[in-house]
Design a protein around this motif. Structure first.
Motif, mmCIF file in Angstrom:
data_model
loop_
_atom_site.group_PDB
_atom_site.id
_atom_site.type_symbol
_atom_site.label_atom_id
_atom_site.label_comp_id
_atom_site.label_asym_id
_atom_site.label_seq_id
_atom_site.Cartn_x
_atom_site.Cartn_y
_atom_site.Cartn_z
ATOM 1 N N LEU A 181 0.828 -1.202 0.000
ATOM 2 C CA LEU A 181 0.000 0.000 0.000
ATOM 3 C C LEU A 181 0.867 1.258 0.000
ATOM 4 C CD1 LEU A 181 -2.641 -0.939 2.740
ATOM 5 C CD2 LEU A 181 -2.770 -1.370 0.279
ATOM 6 N N PHE A 182 0.301 2.326 -0.566
ATOM 7 C CA PHE A 182 0.944 3.633 -0.569
ATOM 8 C C PHE A 182 -0.063 4.650 -0.037
ATOM 9 C CE2 PHE A 182 2.812 1.051 -3.881
ATOM 10 C CZ PHE A 182 4.174 1.204 -3.652
ATOM 11 N N PRO A 183 0.408 5.755 0.548
ATOM 12 C CA PRO A 183 -0.538 6.757 1.061
ATOM 13 C C PRO A 183 -1.510 7.245 -0.009
ATOM 14 C CG PRO A 183 1.679 7.198 1.866
ATOM 15 C CD PRO A 183 1.810 6.098 0.867
ATOM 16 N N ASN A 184 -1.035 7.294 -1.256
ATOM 17 C CA ASN A 184 -1.886 7.671 -2.377
ATOM 18 C C ASN A 184 -2.555 6.416 -2.931
ATOM 19 O OD1 ASN A 184 -2.812 8.237 -5.067
ATOM 20 N ND2 ASN A 184 -1.571 10.099 -5.049
ATOM 21 N N PHE A 185 -3.890 6.352 -2.842
ATOM 22 C CA PHE A 185 -4.619 5.167 -3.291
ATOM 23 C C PHE A 185 -4.419 4.920 -4.788
ATOM 24 C CE2 PHE A 185 -8.883 3.174 -4.353
ATOM 25 C CZ PHE A 185 -8.532 1.923 -3.886
ATOM 26 N N GLU A 186 -4.289 6.005 -5.574
ATOM 27 C CA GLU A 186 -4.068 5.843 -7.009
ATOM 28 C C GLU A 186 -2.739 5.151 -7.282
ATOM 29 O OE1 GLU A 186 -6.254 6.449 -9.483
ATOM 30 O OE2 GLU A 186 -7.620 6.790 -7.814
ATOM 31 N N GLU A 328 -8.774 1.246 0.433
ATOM 32 C CA GLU A 328 -8.691 2.696 0.326
ATOM 33 C C GLU A 328 -8.519 3.329 1.709
ATOM 34 O OE1 GLU A 328 -11.064 6.040 -2.269
ATOM 35 O OE2 GLU A 328 -12.275 4.602 -1.116
ATOM 36 N N LYS A 329 -9.266 2.847 2.685
ATOM 37 C CA LYS A 329 -9.166 3.357 4.062
ATOM 38 C C LYS A 329 -7.785 3.050 4.647
ATOM 39 C CE LYS A 329 -11.633 3.237 8.503
ATOM 40 N NZ LYS A 329 -10.500 2.886 9.380
ATOM 41 N N SER A 330 -7.260 1.858 4.384
ATOM 42 C CA SER A 330 -5.941 1.476 4.890
ATOM 43 C C SER A 330 -4.858 2.383 4.325
ATOM 44 C CB SER A 330 -5.651 0.009 4.541
ATOM 45 O OG SER A 330 -6.582 -0.856 5.162
ATOM 46 N N CYS A 331 -4.993 2.777 3.062
ATOM 47 C CA CYS A 331 -4.035 3.709 2.459
ATOM 48 C C CYS A 331 -4.082 5.059 3.170
ATOM 49 C CB CYS A 331 -4.339 3.891 0.974
ATOM 50 S SG CYS A 331 -3.951 2.460 -0.049
#
Length: 408
Positions: A181-186, A328-331
């Motif tokens: 995962l990355f802070p940016n969901f995209e 998405e929430k985890s990001c």
């Protein structure tokens, strides 16, 4: 000899000169070992070791306590110390299997990843260097167990080698699957076929909105947690029955185990078990069509289980929709890894870019254990051979379903 990278990860920034006590490499030959039968006696050391990033949440104190209390058993907790400092903890649940005392990690088949709890300063030892450790383990555990089974152990996990990797006996029949995962969901989606996945999400959203819309529910109230967990048990039982498979959550002690987990205290973002759901609005107000239970430790999120009710709006794939929302929430909450757990399923492969091979470590403690060990290894290899043969696996699933339906 290889030294765990955790030593570098935990060293204070800017440290120079002689290494601190926390970072001096330690050897298995230095260990003194004992077995505790009261978890409270080692609670302080337990919490210190479970806080280390690479140690699995499944060997955390709350997880193991919930399992022990729900099953009414006392754990045999192996503790290794060097100079009075606890450097590893192996909690073991001992049960009789065919008259032989088999010690497994608490949680058994409901665990998705097992590491034990190890101090980062312990060196990764060779098989020869682990011989004194094995002798001590046999001496300490002989009053309690005949065979130790540590299953679903990743020999390499997030860049570090497991301290007991040299003792790996056989590859587990199941692999586990993860999505970085990355802070940016995209950016997270970019690892996958982002265009196709976004298109699918929009289609799912339109379909479920046409059926009245939905809420993404995260159970916070105690009553809501337990009610949603009971709904999961009903959904999962119905789904498994539909496919002619046994309900692995049927046993009352297993259900009590998960009910205890949702009551376990949280620590910041760390939770033993959090329940997410898709709950319908409009015409189907209040109907829950998808549920998932997730745990989090540090930056690692694990999906422990999931279920769907496809009696309403199945074309919207509510289970897939729920995974999108949870990831998405985890990001947003700065998690670094979303773990779909063990078992090879198409939906996991569609989400995951990482596959982790797991191994089992079997250690015979007594002559009885030496007799059972090769039989268990053969059984695991047979399961792996079946799962790697799609035709044979499908045939056995059909036979299993027919047997279950006949029994029902």
């Amino acid at each position: 000899m290889q030294t765990s990278r955790l030593i570098e990860e935990l060293a204070p920034a800017g440290t120079s000169g002689s290494p601190s006590r926390e970072t001096v490499p330690l050897r298995f030959a230095q260990i003194e070992m004992a077995v505790a039968t009261d978890m409270a006696d080692v609670k302080f050391d337990w919490h210190r070791l479970q806080a280390i990033k690479l140690n699995s949440l499944h060997q955390g104190f709350d997880w193991c306590e919930a399992w022990a209390k729900s099953h009414g058993r006392t754990l045999a907790v192996v503790v290794g110390r060097i100079g009075g400092r606890a450097v590893f903890i192996l909690p073991l649940d001992v049960v009789l299997e065919k008259g032989i005392r088999v010690a497994r990690l608490p949680g058994n088949h409901y665990n998705n990843l097992n590491t034990g709890l190890f101090d980062p300063a312990l060196e990764v030892a060779s098989a020869a260097e682990l011989k004194p450790f094995l002798r001590m383990l046999r001496t300490a555990l002989s009053p309690y167990a005949d065979l130790v089974v540590l299953d679903c152990v990743p020999l390499s996990w997030r860049g570090s080698r497991h301290p007991l990797s040299a003792l790996a006996t056989t590859e587990n029949q199941n692999h586990s699957f993860q999505l970085p995962l990355f802070p940016n969901f995209e950016t997270t989606l970019a690892q996958l076929n982002a265009k196709t996945r976004r298109k699918k999400f929009r289609s799912q959203s339109r379909k479920i909105e046409a059926a009245g819309g939905y809420d993404h529910v995260i159970a916070l109230d105690a009553d809501e947690k337990h009610a949603l967990l009971d709904t999961f048990f009903r959904q999962k039982a119905a789904r498994l029955k539909m496919f002619g498979l046994p309900d692995v959550f049927h046993a009352s002690e297993v259900r009590e185990f998960f009910h205890r987990l949702v009551d376990a205290p949280t620590d910041g973002t760390d939770t033993s078990l959090t329940l997410h759901a898709i709950r319908m609005r409009g015409e189907h107000e209040g109907h829950v069509v998808a549920i998932a239970g997730v745990s989090r430790k540090g930056d690692h999120v694990i999906c422990q289980f999931s279920s769907i009710d496809d009696s309403i709006c199945p074309e919207a794939s509510p289970g897939e929709l729920l995974f999108w929302l949870m990831i998405e929430k985890s990001c947003r909450e700065c998690a670094a890894l979303f773990d779909f757990g063990v078992g090879d399923q198409p939906y996991k492969r569609s989400w995951c870019s990482q596959e982790t091979v797991l191994h089992d470590i079997l250690i015979a403690i007594t002559p009885k254990g030496s007799v059972l060990k090769p039989l268990m290894v053969l059984a695991t290899r047979a399961k792996a051979a079946v799962k790697h043969n799609p035709r044979l696996y499908t045939l056995l699933q059909k036979l299993r379903a027919a047997k279950t339906n006949k029994a029902a």
